[in-house]
Design an enzyme around this catalytic site. Structure first.
Site, PDB file in Angstrom:
ATOM      1  N   MET A  31     -59.137 -39.967 -25.063  1.00  0.00           N
ATOM      2  CA  MET A  31     -57.638 -40.220 -25.484  1.00  0.00           C
ATOM      3  C   MET A  31     -56.843 -38.753 -25.614  1.00  0.00           C
ATOM      4  SD  MET A  31     -57.158 -43.792 -27.712  1.00  0.00           S
ATOM      5  CE  MET A  31     -57.579 -43.307 -29.059  1.00  0.00           C
ATOM      6  N   HIS A  38     -65.817 -34.091 -27.449  1.00  0.00           N
ATOM      7  CA  HIS A  38     -65.545 -34.526 -26.238  1.00  0.00           C
ATOM      8  C   HIS A  38     -65.956 -33.366 -25.185  1.00  0.00           C
ATOM      9  CE1 HIS A  38     -61.813 -36.029 -28.418  1.00  0.00           C
ATOM     10  NE2 HIS A  38     -62.330 -36.870 -27.687  1.00  0.00           N
TER      11      HIS A  38
HETATM   12  P1  AMP Z   1     -61.603 -40.762 -28.052  1.00  0.00           P
HETATM   13  O1  AMP Z   1     -60.707 -39.717 -27.323  1.00  0.00           O
HETATM   14  O2  AMP Z   1     -61.591 -40.572 -29.422  1.00  0.00           O
HETATM   15  O3  AMP Z   1     -61.216 -42.239 -27.538  1.00  0.00           O
HETATM   16  O4  AMP Z   1     -63.069 -40.386 -27.536  1.00  0.00           O
HETATM   17  C1  AMP Z   1     -63.454 -40.348 -26.305  1.00  0.00           C
HETATM   18  C2  AMP Z   1     -64.941 -40.135 -26.266  1.00  0.00           C
HETATM   19  O5  AMP Z   1     -65.450 -39.083 -27.059  1.00  0.00           O
HETATM   20  C3  AMP Z   1     -65.589 -41.398 -26.803  1.00  0.00           C
HETATM   21  O6  AMP Z   1     -66.771 -41.851 -25.920  1.00  0.00           O
HETATM   22  C4  AMP Z   1     -65.953 -40.728 -28.209  1.00  0.00           C
HETATM   23  O7  AMP Z   1     -67.123 -41.459 -28.685  1.00  0.00           O
HETATM   24  C5  AMP Z   1     -66.497 -39.539 -27.919  1.00  0.00           C
HETATM   25  N1  AMP Z   1     -66.537 -38.717 -28.950  1.00  0.00           N
HETATM   26  C6  AMP Z   1     -65.596 -38.652 -29.898  1.00  0.00           C
HETATM   27  N2  AMP Z   1     -65.921 -38.027 -30.950  1.00  0.00           N
HETATM   28  C7  AMP Z   1     -67.279 -37.573 -30.738  1.00  0.00           C
HETATM   29  C8  AMP Z   1     -68.109 -36.577 -31.435  1.00  0.00           C
HETATM   30  N3  AMP Z   1     -67.886 -36.098 -32.438  1.00  0.00           N
HETATM   31  N4  AMP Z   1     -69.519 -36.441 -30.782  1.00  0.00           N
HETATM   32  C9  AMP Z   1     -69.576 -37.022 -29.533  1.00  0.00           C
HETATM   33  N5  AMP Z   1     -68.682 -37.896 -28.732  1.00  0.00           N
HETATM   34  C10 AMP Z   1     -67.518 -37.933 -29.447  1.00  0.00           C
END
Ligand code: AMP
Length: 290
Positions: A31, A38
């Protein structure tokens, strides 16, 4: 050179052509408001694949009416800069209307692992997640998609959907990246005030305590009580603090040897989640089990 693509038909054609040329394609859905968490998924995808697509789309359907959809950080220019040195081929950044065309009336609803924890507290959240991930997988027909263990329940929901619908994509789960004090990186950490930020470490502390007590053979109720106490002592308003089966998220029997600890809580208006896969244990409240 990375290329930003807004149009779903255009990105699909690019991925289809790459695959036809024998290239392995990896996909990292996000997102935006990108951080090192990320970036770690992107690095893994780049090392596994010939071409990598990163999607940046703040998905309206996974936010509840009282949630932070409008104030969710949108930082496309900074995101592109963070991705620039990583070797990503395409950034797919669609408009909402391209993902949800006028009259859109189709949803993907996953039961099983979506029912407890986030699913219970955020009605409709996982319907929004499953629906957008399904649409993204159809638009970006990659070989493999990379998700973070940070959102453990989300990985289970996505894996369940992929398996149930027979979607031809491999789901790869990557470890949670943390700040130096242990706080899991999250786009929502930016909401924390300077007074709240140090208290947010309570989430990971409660998880580490859970792991210690678990390995020492404590029972489920005692472990969950300790987790709640640690969170409350730091002023975190507890949403849930629990241990559960790592695959189904069902409640654990006292003699279970595998578990995951999950927490969600609020600091002011910021809601944070975290989790930790517990070590397979040899001692339970009923004695040695392995
Ligand atoms: P989001 O943008 O929050 O929807 O996250 C996108 C992807 O990044 C998802 O698969 C999350 O689980 C992953 N993600 C978010 N924060 C972390 C983190 N601290 N470590 C590893 N992956 C992450």
């Amino acid at each position: 050179m990375q290329q930003v693509v807004h149009d779903p038909d255009a990105i699909r054609a690019l991925v289809v052509a790459a695959r036809a040329a024998g290239r392995r394609v990896g996909f990292v859905p996000t997102m935006g408001a990108l951080h090192a968490g990320h970036a770690s998924l992107v690095a893994r995808a780049v090392s596994d694949c010939d071409d990598v697509v990163v999607s940046i789309f703040v998905n309206p359907t996974q936010f509840g009416p009282q949630e932070d959809f409008t104030r969710y950080p949108r930082t496309l220019a900074a995101d592109l800069k963070l991705l620039e040195p990583q070797g990503v081929r395409w950034i797919y950044a669609p408009e909402v209307a391209a993902v949800y065309p006028p009259g859109d009336a189709t949803q993907v609803v996953v039961g099983g692992p979506s029912l407890r924890f986030e699913g219970e507290r955020r009605p409709g959240h996982f319907d929004g997640v499953a629906t957008v991930v399904c649409k993204l997988f159809l638009t970006v027909p990659a070989h493999a998609a990379y998700f973070g263990a940070k959102d453990w329940q989300q990985t289970l929901v996505v894996k369940r959907m992929v398996s149930d619908l027979g979607l031809p994509i491999e789901v790869i789960v990557c470890p949670t990246m943390r700040e130096s004090d242990g706080l899991a990186m999250s786009s929502r950490n930016a909401y924390l005030s300077s007074a709240e930020r140090p208290r947010a470490v309570a989430l990971v502390e409660s998880l580490r305590q859970a792991a210690e007590h678990w390995s020492a053979g404590s029972g489920v109720d005692a472990i969950e009580r300790t987790m709640r106490e640690t969170l409350s002592a730091h002023g975190v308003v507890v949403d849930y603090a629990a241990i559960a089966d790592p695959e189904s998220l069902e409640p654990l029997a006292d003699d279970a040897v595998r578990g995951v600890a999950l927490v969600a809580g609020r600091l002011g208006s910021t809601r944070l989640i975290d989790n930790l896969l517990l070590p397979v244990r040899v001692t339970s409240p009923r004695g040695t089990v392995l």
